[in-house]
Enzyme design. Sequence first.
Site, PDB file in Angstrom:
ATOM      1  N   PRO A  10       0.630  -1.439   0.089  1.00  0.00           N
ATOM      2  CA  PRO A  10      -0.201   0.075   0.001  1.00  0.00           C
ATOM      3  C   PRO A  10       0.928   1.380   0.005  1.00  0.00           C
ATOM      4  O   PRO A  10       1.834   1.467   0.601  1.00  0.00           O
ATOM      5  CB  PRO A  10      -0.837  -0.021   1.246  1.00  0.00           C
ATOM      6  CG  PRO A  10      -0.133  -1.105   2.061  1.00  0.00           C
ATOM      7  CD  PRO A  10       0.485  -2.148   1.103  1.00  0.00           C
ATOM      8  N   ASN A  11       0.437   2.161  -0.683  1.00  0.00           N
ATOM      9  CA  ASN A  11       0.752   3.496  -0.670  1.00  0.00           C
ATOM     10  C   ASN A  11       2.252   3.769  -1.701  1.00  0.00           C
ATOM     11  O   ASN A  11       2.708   4.767  -2.004  1.00  0.00           O
ATOM     12  CB  ASN A  11       0.989   4.299   0.494  1.00  0.00           C
ATOM     13  CG  ASN A  11      -0.122   4.411   1.298  1.00  0.00           C
ATOM     14  OD1 ASN A  11      -1.347   4.959   0.333  1.00  0.00           O
ATOM     15  ND2 ASN A  11      -0.135   3.936   2.542  1.00  0.00           N
ATOM     16  N   ARG A  18       5.129  12.440  -2.732  1.00  0.00           N
ATOM     17  CA  ARG A  18       5.231  12.552  -1.438  1.00  0.00           C
ATOM     18  C   ARG A  18       6.201  12.188  -0.364  1.00  0.00           C
ATOM     19  O   ARG A  18       6.703  10.930  -0.807  1.00  0.00           O
ATOM     20  CB  ARG A  18       3.707  12.436  -0.879  1.00  0.00           C
ATOM     21  CG  ARG A  18       2.669  12.843  -1.505  1.00  0.00           C
ATOM     22  CD  ARG A  18       1.483  13.265  -0.599  1.00  0.00           C
ATOM     23  NE  ARG A  18       0.405  13.902  -1.499  1.00  0.00           N
ATOM     24  CZ  ARG A  18      -0.495  12.834  -2.319  1.00  0.00           C
ATOM     25  NH1 ARG A  18      -0.714  11.693  -1.950  1.00  0.00           N
ATOM     26  NH2 ARG A  18      -1.284  13.326  -3.164  1.00  0.00           N
ATOM     27  N   TYR A  23      11.283   8.677   1.448  1.00  0.00           N
ATOM     28  CA  TYR A  23      11.252   7.541   0.517  1.00  0.00           C
ATOM     29  C   TYR A  23      11.816   8.049  -0.791  1.00  0.00           C
ATOM     30  O   TYR A  23      11.904   7.266  -1.909  1.00  0.00           O
ATOM     31  CB  TYR A  23       9.779   7.265   0.230  1.00  0.00           C
ATOM     32  CG  TYR A  23       9.274   6.416   1.604  1.00  0.00           C
ATOM     33  CD1 TYR A  23       9.772   5.464   2.105  1.00  0.00           C
ATOM     34  CD2 TYR A  23       8.117   7.228   2.115  1.00  0.00           C
ATOM     35  CE1 TYR A  23       9.262   4.922   3.218  1.00  0.00           C
ATOM     36  CE2 TYR A  23       7.567   6.748   3.128  1.00  0.00           C
ATOM     37  CZ  TYR A  23       8.192   5.623   3.742  1.00  0.00           C
ATOM     38  OH  TYR A  23       7.469   5.079   4.913  1.00  0.00           O
ATOM     39  N   ASN A  74       7.733  -5.976  -0.884  1.00  0.00           N
ATOM     40  CA  ASN A  74       7.692  -4.759  -0.209  1.00  0.00           C
ATOM     41  C   ASN A  74       6.254  -4.663   0.370  1.00  0.00           C
ATOM     42  O   ASN A  74       5.528  -4.313   0.002  1.00  0.00           O
ATOM     43  CB  ASN A  74       8.130  -3.554  -0.712  1.00  0.00           C
ATOM     44  CG  ASN A  74       8.252  -2.381   0.375  1.00  0.00           C
ATOM     45  OD1 ASN A  74       7.713  -2.451   1.381  1.00  0.00           O
ATOM     46  ND2 ASN A  74       8.908  -1.100  -0.027  1.00  0.00           N
ATOM     47  N   ALA A  77       3.347  -1.004   4.676  1.00  0.00           N
ATOM     48  CA  ALA A  77       2.730  -0.851   6.192  1.00  0.00           C
ATOM     49  C   ALA A  77       2.204  -2.204   6.552  1.00  0.00           C
ATOM     50  O   ALA A  77       2.312  -2.458   7.856  1.00  0.00           O
ATOM     51  CB  ALA A  77       1.506   0.260   6.297  1.00  0.00           C
ATOM     52  N   GLU A  98      12.135  -9.864   1.086  1.00  0.00           N
ATOM     53  CA  GLU A  98      11.600  -8.830   1.851  1.00  0.00           C
ATOM     54  C   GLU A  98      12.281  -7.420   1.567  1.00  0.00           C
ATOM     55  O   GLU A  98      13.553  -7.451   1.745  1.00  0.00           O
ATOM     56  CB  GLU A  98      11.261  -8.886   3.313  1.00  0.00           C
ATOM     57  CG  GLU A  98      10.619  -7.813   3.941  1.00  0.00           C
ATOM     58  CD  GLU A  98      10.769  -7.926   5.418  1.00  0.00           C
ATOM     59  OE1 GLU A  98      10.854  -9.004   6.052  1.00  0.00           O
ATOM     60  OE2 GLU A  98      10.010  -7.051   6.089  1.00  0.00           O
ATOM     61  N   HIS A 100      12.536  -3.171   1.843  1.00  0.00           N
ATOM     62  CA  HIS A 100      12.064  -1.698   2.467  1.00  0.00           C
ATOM     63  C   HIS A 100      13.016  -0.898   1.816  1.00  0.00           C
ATOM     64  O   HIS A 100      14.190  -0.793   2.005  1.00  0.00           O
ATOM     65  CB  HIS A 100      12.161  -1.739   3.782  1.00  0.00           C
ATOM     66  CG  HIS A 100      11.225  -2.777   4.124  1.00  0.00           C
ATOM     67  ND1 HIS A 100       9.587  -2.601   4.383  1.00  0.00           N
ATOM     68  CD2 HIS A 100      11.265  -3.903   4.837  1.00  0.00           C
ATOM     69  CE1 HIS A 100       9.091  -3.538   4.741  1.00  0.00           C
ATOM     70  NE2 HIS A 100      10.302  -4.535   5.207  1.00  0.00           N
ATOM     71  N   ARG A 107      14.018   3.715  12.241  1.00  0.00           N
ATOM     72  CA  ARG A 107      12.846   4.573  12.502  1.00  0.00           C
ATOM     73  C   ARG A 107      11.876   4.231  13.728  1.00  0.00           C
ATOM     74  O   ARG A 107      12.384   3.942  14.689  1.00  0.00           O
ATOM     75  CB  ARG A 107      11.955   4.216  11.235  1.00  0.00           C
ATOM     76  CG  ARG A 107      12.776   4.480   9.782  1.00  0.00           C
ATOM     77  CD  ARG A 107      11.695   4.517   8.449  1.00  0.00           C
ATOM     78  NE  ARG A 107      10.803   5.412   8.651  1.00  0.00           N
ATOM     79  CZ  ARG A 107       9.936   5.477   7.843  1.00  0.00           C
ATOM     80  NH1 ARG A 107       9.630   4.478   6.715  1.00  0.00           N
ATOM     81  NH2 ARG A 107       8.575   6.284   8.007  1.00  0.00           N
TER      82      ARG A 107
HETATM   83  O1  CA2 Z   1      10.702   1.805   3.490  1.00  0.00           O
HETATM   84  C1  CA2 Z   1       9.599   1.033   3.018  1.00  0.00           C
HETATM   85  O2  CA2 Z   1       9.774   0.588   2.026  1.00  0.00           O
HETATM   86  C2  CA2 Z   1       8.406   0.875   3.627  1.00  0.00           C
HETATM   87  O3  CA2 Z   1       8.014  -0.694   3.483  1.00  0.00           O
HETATM   88  C3  CA2 Z   1       7.451   1.748   3.253  1.00  0.00           C
HETATM   89  C4  CA2 Z   1       6.119   1.775   3.778  1.00  0.00           C
HETATM   90  C5  CA2 Z   1       6.276   1.798   5.615  1.00  0.00           C
HETATM   91  O4  CA2 Z   1       4.891   1.780   5.872  1.00  0.00           O
HETATM   92  C6  CA2 Z   1       7.182   0.849   5.800  1.00  0.00           C
HETATM   93  O5  CA2 Z   1       7.332   0.828   7.359  1.00  0.00           O
HETATM   94  C7  CA2 Z   1       8.638   0.945   5.110  1.00  0.00           C
HETATM   95  C8  CA2 Z   1       5.420   3.170   3.545  1.00  0.00           C
HETATM   96  C9  CA2 Z   1       5.021   3.036   1.976  1.00  0.00           C
HETATM   97  C10 CA2 Z   1       4.352   4.427   1.848  1.00  0.00           C
HETATM   98  O6  CA2 Z   1       5.061   5.066   0.627  1.00  0.00           O
HETATM   99  C11 CA2 Z   1       4.802   6.354   0.559  1.00  0.00           C
HETATM  100  C12 CA2 Z   1       5.432   6.771  -0.389  1.00  0.00           C
HETATM  101  C13 CA2 Z   1       5.255   8.070  -0.886  1.00  0.00           C
HETATM  102  C14 CA2 Z   1       4.199   8.927  -0.201  1.00  0.00           C
HETATM  103  C15 CA2 Z   1       3.519   8.321   0.998  1.00  0.00           C
HETATM  104  C16 CA2 Z   1       3.727   7.016   1.094  1.00  0.00           C
END
Ligand code: CA2
Length: 155
Positions: A10-11, A18, A23, A74, A77, A98, A100, A107
């Site tokens: 997700p996301n 953003r 990221y 990946n 969340a 996996e 990230h 974090r």
């Molecule tokens: O570091 C990673 O790849 C994560 O899997 C990214 C997840 C986060 O919840 C994990 O703890 C670590 C979040 C992905 C959301 O990605 C976004 C990208 C741009 C704007 C907002 C969110």
Amino acid sequence: MLHVLVIHGPNLNLLGSREESVYGTTTLDTINGMLVKLGRELGVDLDIRQSNHEGELVTWIQEARNGYHGIIINPAAYTHTSVAIRDALLAVEVPAVEVHLSNIHRREEFRRHSYVAGVTLGQISGFGPIGYLLALRGLYEHLSLRIPNVPAPGS
Ligand code: CA2
């Protein structure tokens, strides 16, 4: 030919638009393009998907039983919440890596625990988009040692 399923959670479709400070500025399309290029070099066919829905991710993991040699995932969340994704990875018995983008271990406390880490080959965390390439190379090396007729890396 090796077939690898790449699953973005997700996301991750928002990458590059953003939260660039966490990221980065690379979009998901760019990451996927980098993966496809490396896949071509290695002779790995990639099926790349993204979903914001936990059940859809579970269904895709289950589909990996049908002809996929490995998974790169990946779970975003859901890493920190999903017993369902863990159970699916365990059930399919397809080696998974996996990934990230950020280093989840430096974090917030709640990101330090991964439900999937214990059922994967390994975790790559904190290398940004390159982490996906490391995952593909690592998975390829792993599979080349176990599956007949996969050329050893560099041969
Ligand atoms: O570091 C990673 O790849 C994560 O899997 C990214 C997840 C986060 O919840 C994990 O703890 C670590 C979040 C992905 C959301 O990605 C976004 C990208 C741009 C704007 C907002 C969110």
